[in-house]
Design a protein around this motif. Structure first.
Motif, short mmCIF file in Angstrom:
data_model
loop_
_atom_site.label_atom_id
_atom_site.label_comp_id
_atom_site.label_asym_id
_atom_site.label_seq_id
_atom_site.Cartn_x
_atom_site.Cartn_y
_atom_site.Cartn_z
N TYR A 69 0.36 -1.40 0.06
CA TYR A 69 0.00 0.25 -0.13
C TYR A 69 0.67 1.41 0.06
N ASP A 70 0.39 1.77 -0.83
CA ASP A 70 1.07 3.79 -1.18
C ASP A 70 0.29 4.34 -1.61
N ASN A 71 0.00 5.71 -0.78
CA ASN A 71 -0.29 6.78 -0.95
C ASN A 71 -2.14 6.86 -1.37
N GLY A 72 -2.54 5.48 -0.47
CA GLY A 72 -4.27 5.87 -0.92
C GLY A 72 -4.28 4.49 -1.79
N TYR A 73 -3.67 3.38 -2.10
CA TYR A 73 -3.81 2.65 -3.12
C TYR A 73 -3.15 1.75 -2.97
N LEU A 74 -3.72 0.19 -3.36
CA LEU A 74 -2.53 -0.79 -3.51
C LEU A 74 -1.81 -1.61 -4.60
N TYR A 75 -0.13 -1.98 -4.96
CA TYR A 75 -0.09 -2.01 -5.59
C TYR A 75 0.64 -3.69 -5.68
N SER A 76 0.61 -3.86 -6.09
CA SER A 76 0.85 -5.55 -7.26
C SER A 76 1.70 -5.78 -8.33
N LEU A 77 2.39 -6.99 -8.17
CA LEU A 77 3.55 -6.63 -9.69
C LEU A 77 3.20 -8.49 -10.17
N SER A 78 3.51 -8.41 -11.52
CA SER A 78 3.95 -9.98 -11.35
C SER A 78 4.69 -10.33 -11.68
N ASP A 79 4.91 -12.19 -12.21
CA ASP A 79 6.46 -12.63 -11.74
C ASP A 79 6.01 -13.20 -13.16
N ALA A 80 7.37 -14.16 -13.48
CA ALA A 80 8.48 -13.69 -15.17
C ALA A 80 7.10 -15.16 -15.63
N ALA A 82 3.44 -14.77 -16.32
CA ALA A 82 2.15 -14.34 -16.37
C ALA A 82 2.01 -14.12 -17.74
N HIS A 83 0.97 -13.56 -18.14
CA HIS A 83 0.74 -13.07 -19.51
C HIS A 83 1.35 -11.92 -19.89
N ALA A 84 1.55 -12.16 -21.18
CA ALA A 84 2.86 -11.18 -21.49
C ALA A 84 2.16 -9.39 -21.28
N SER A 85 1.46 -9.23 -21.21
CA SER A 85 0.93 -7.90 -21.47
C SER A 85 0.74 -7.71 -19.32
N GLN A 86 0.69 -8.54 -18.45
CA GLN A 86 1.31 -7.93 -17.19
C GLN A 86 2.37 -7.87 -16.70
N VAL A 87 3.42 -8.70 -17.19
CA VAL A 87 4.69 -8.96 -17.43
C VAL A 87 6.14 -7.00 -16.88
N LYS A 88 6.36 -6.71 -16.04
CA LYS A 88 7.49 -5.38 -16.18
C LYS A 88 6.39 -4.77 -15.77
N ARG A 89 5.18 -4.71 -15.13
CA ARG A 89 3.92 -3.72 -15.30
C ARG A 89 3.29 -3.70 -13.49
N LEU A 90 3.55 -2.78 -12.85
CA LEU A 90 3.20 -2.01 -11.94
C LEU A 90 1.53 -2.06 -11.58
N HIS A 91 0.79 -2.67 -11.32
CA HIS A 91 -0.01 -2.27 -10.66
C HIS A 91 -1.06 -1.52 -10.25
N LYS A 92 -1.80 -0.87 -10.31
CA LYS A 92 -2.38 -0.02 -9.46
C LYS A 92 -3.97 0.06 -9.16
N ILE A 93 -4.07 -0.27 -7.98
CA ILE A 93 -5.35 -1.09 -7.53
C ILE A 93 -6.37 0.46 -6.53
N SER A 94 -7.48 0.10 -6.36
CA SER A 94 -8.36 0.63 -5.69
C SER A 94 -8.29 -0.08 -4.81
N PRO A 95 -8.41 0.18 -3.77
CA PRO A 95 -9.05 -0.10 -2.40
C PRO A 95 -10.84 -0.20 -2.03
#
Length: 384
Positions: A69-80, A82-95
Motif C-alpha cells: 500500500y502507498d498513498n491511497g492505493y494498493l500495488y501488485s506486480l507479476s512474475d515471469a 504471467a500473461h505478456a501484458s502483465q509482465v514488468k508492469r506495476l498494477h495500481k489498485i483501488s482498495p
C-alpha cells in the motif's frame, strides 16, 4: 512457489483463531454458510472480490506475486510466468472497489543498470516476486527477483564476480525503481549474498518472495525454504549509501521465532509489518500460502508465532448458485497492512486453480487465472 503441502509436525508454535464472527468489512457478502464454516472449522472466513482490469473484465493471468500500500492505493506486480501484458508492469489498485486504476510501465533503465551484469535479465522477463515502497524516498520502490534459471545466463566474467551467492547459481537481485507518471525506471540493482552458514540451498523457484520494511529501515526478506525445508526471514539495512554500491548486499538471518516443520513445504510469501502501538517493536504478518495461514511473528523475538487459520471464499455473480463458495486453492502471495486491516491477494496456481470451480458461470474467471483481493481486520488478541 508451486509445491504441494504435506502433513506437518510443528514445534514451539501457538495455533490461534479469531473464533467469533468474521469482520463485516472483510467481504462484500457474508452468508450464513460462511459463518457456519467459521464456527465448524475454527478458521477465519474471508470473502474475496475479483480484481477488475482496465477493460472492465477480470485480470488475465497476472500471476500476482506481491502486494503493498502507498498513498491511497494498493500495488501488485507479476512474475515471469504471467500473461505478456502483465509482465514488468506495476498494477495500481483501488482498495474501494478492487479496480485497476493504472498499469505503470514499460520499464526504463538507468545507464548504470544498462552497464551492469544484470541488464539482460532485467530487460527480458525478470521473475519479480516481492515489492515494497522505500519509506524514506517518495515514489521509490524495491523489488526482488527469484527464478532466473530459464533466462540468459551471466557472462563468464560476471559469473566469476558474483559466484559466491550463498544460494542459487544466478544471484537473487534487489532492484530499486523510481516511479514517474506512468513510467518506471530501474535505477539501481544489488545482488544478494546469503551467509554460507545459513544453508539456504540452491532452489531457484523457492527463494525470496516477501519484502517489507521495518520502521528503522531494515528490509525483511522472506525465504520460501532453505536446505532443511524451513521458511526463513533475512534482513539488510537500506541506508543512504546502500544503492551507491554495486557489489553483493550481504543479508543476515533475522533469527525470528518462526515455525519449524519436520516434513512438507510451508513457504511464507507475502508479508508486511504492523505496530500495535508507537513503542512496539512490531510484528511481521506473513502469509503461509500452502497452509492457508497468517503468521503473527514477534519482531522482539520474545513471543512464539501465532498461526491464524484462514478460509478463502470467492463470490459468484450467478443467482442460480450460492453467493459464495469455499475455494479449494487460494495461494496467497501478497500481504499489505493498511491502518488496522490486512489485505491479501492470491496467486492463481495454474495446476490447481480450476479446482475452485463450483458454479459453471464462474469457470471463465478461473480459466483466466484471475486473482482476488481479501481484507481482514487486525485483532488486538493477536499480540497478547
Amino acid at each position: 512457489m508451486k509445491k504441494l503441502m504435506a502433513i506437518v509436525v510443528v514445534s514451539s508454535i501457538v495455533t490461534f483463531c479469531v473464533g467469533c464472527t468474521p469482520d463485516q468489512n472483510s467481504a462484500d457478502v457474508i452468508t450464513e454458510d460462511v459463518i457456519a464454516y467459521n464456527k465448524a472449522s475454527k478458521a477465519v472466513p474471508l470473502v474475496g472480490s475479483w480484481i477488475i482490469d482496465l477493460d472492465a473484465g477480470v485480470m488475465i493471468d497476472p500471476q500476482t506475486s506481491g502486494l503493498k500500500y502507498d498513498n491511497g492505493y494498493l500495488y501488485s506486480l507479476s512474475d515471469a510466468s504471467a500473461h505478456a501484458s502483465q509482465v514488468k508492469r506495476l498494477h495500481k489498485i483501488s482498495p474501494d472497489d478492487s479496480q485497476i486504476m493504472d498499469k505503470l510501465g514499460p520499464t526504463e533503465f538507468s545507464d548504470s543498470v544498462r552497464n551492469s551484469c544484470f541488464y539482460d535479465y532485467l530487460a527480458g522477463k525478470p521473475d519479480y516476486e516481492g515489492l515494497a515502497p522505500i519509506p524514506s524516498e517518495e515514489n521509490a520502490w524495491v523489488f526482488v527477483t527469484e527464478d532466473a534459471s530459464r533466462s540468459k545466463q551471466l557472462s563468464e566474467t560476471c559469473q566469476q564476480q558474483f559466484a559466491n551467492t550463498g544460494s542459487t547459481f544466478f544471484p537473487t537481485l534487489l532492484v530499486r525503481l523510481k516511479l514517474s507518471d506512468d513510467s518506471i525506471e530501474v535505477t539501481h540493482v544489488r545482488p544478494i549474498q546469503f551467509p554460507r552458514s545459513a544453508q539456504v540451498g540452491d532452489f531457484p523457484n523457492d527463494g525470496i518472495e516477501g519484502l517489507t520494511f521495518t520502521k528503522d529501515n531494515r528490509l525483511l526478506l522472506g525465504l520460501e525454504k532453505d536446505a532443511n525445508k524451513q521458511p526463513r526471514v533475512f534482513e539488510v539495512t537500506i541506508d543512504d549509501k546502500f544503492w551507491q554500491a554495486a557489489d553483493f548486499a550481504v543479508v543476515s538471518d533475522s533469527e525470528l521465532l518462526l515455525p519449524t516443520f519436520e516434513q512438507g513445504n510451508h513457504p511464507i510469501n507475502g508479508m508486511d509489518v504492523y505496530y500495535p502501538s508507537p513503542d512496539s517493536a512490531g510484528y511481521l504478518l506473513a502469509a503461509a500460502r500452502n497452509d492457508s495461514e497468517l503468521w503473527v511473528v514477534d519482531l522482539a523475538k520474545s513471543k512464539p508465532t501465532k498461526r491464524i487459520k484462514l478460509a478463502f471464499f470467492a463470490p459468484s455473480g450467478d443467482a442460480a448458485c450460492e453467493s459464495t463458495h469455499l475455494m479449494d486453492n487460494a495461494s496467497i502471495e501478497g500481504v499489505a497492512v493498511v491502518d488496522n486491516y490486512v489485505w491479501m491477494v492470491n496467486d492463481p496456481w495454474k495446476v490447481n486453480y480450476l479446482k475452485n470451480v463450483v458454479c459453471a458461470s464462474d469457470e471463465y474467471r478461473y480459466q483466466q487465472m484471475a486473482p482476488l483481493l481479501f481484507k481482514m481486520k487486525i485483532e488486538d488478541a493477536w499480540f497478547e
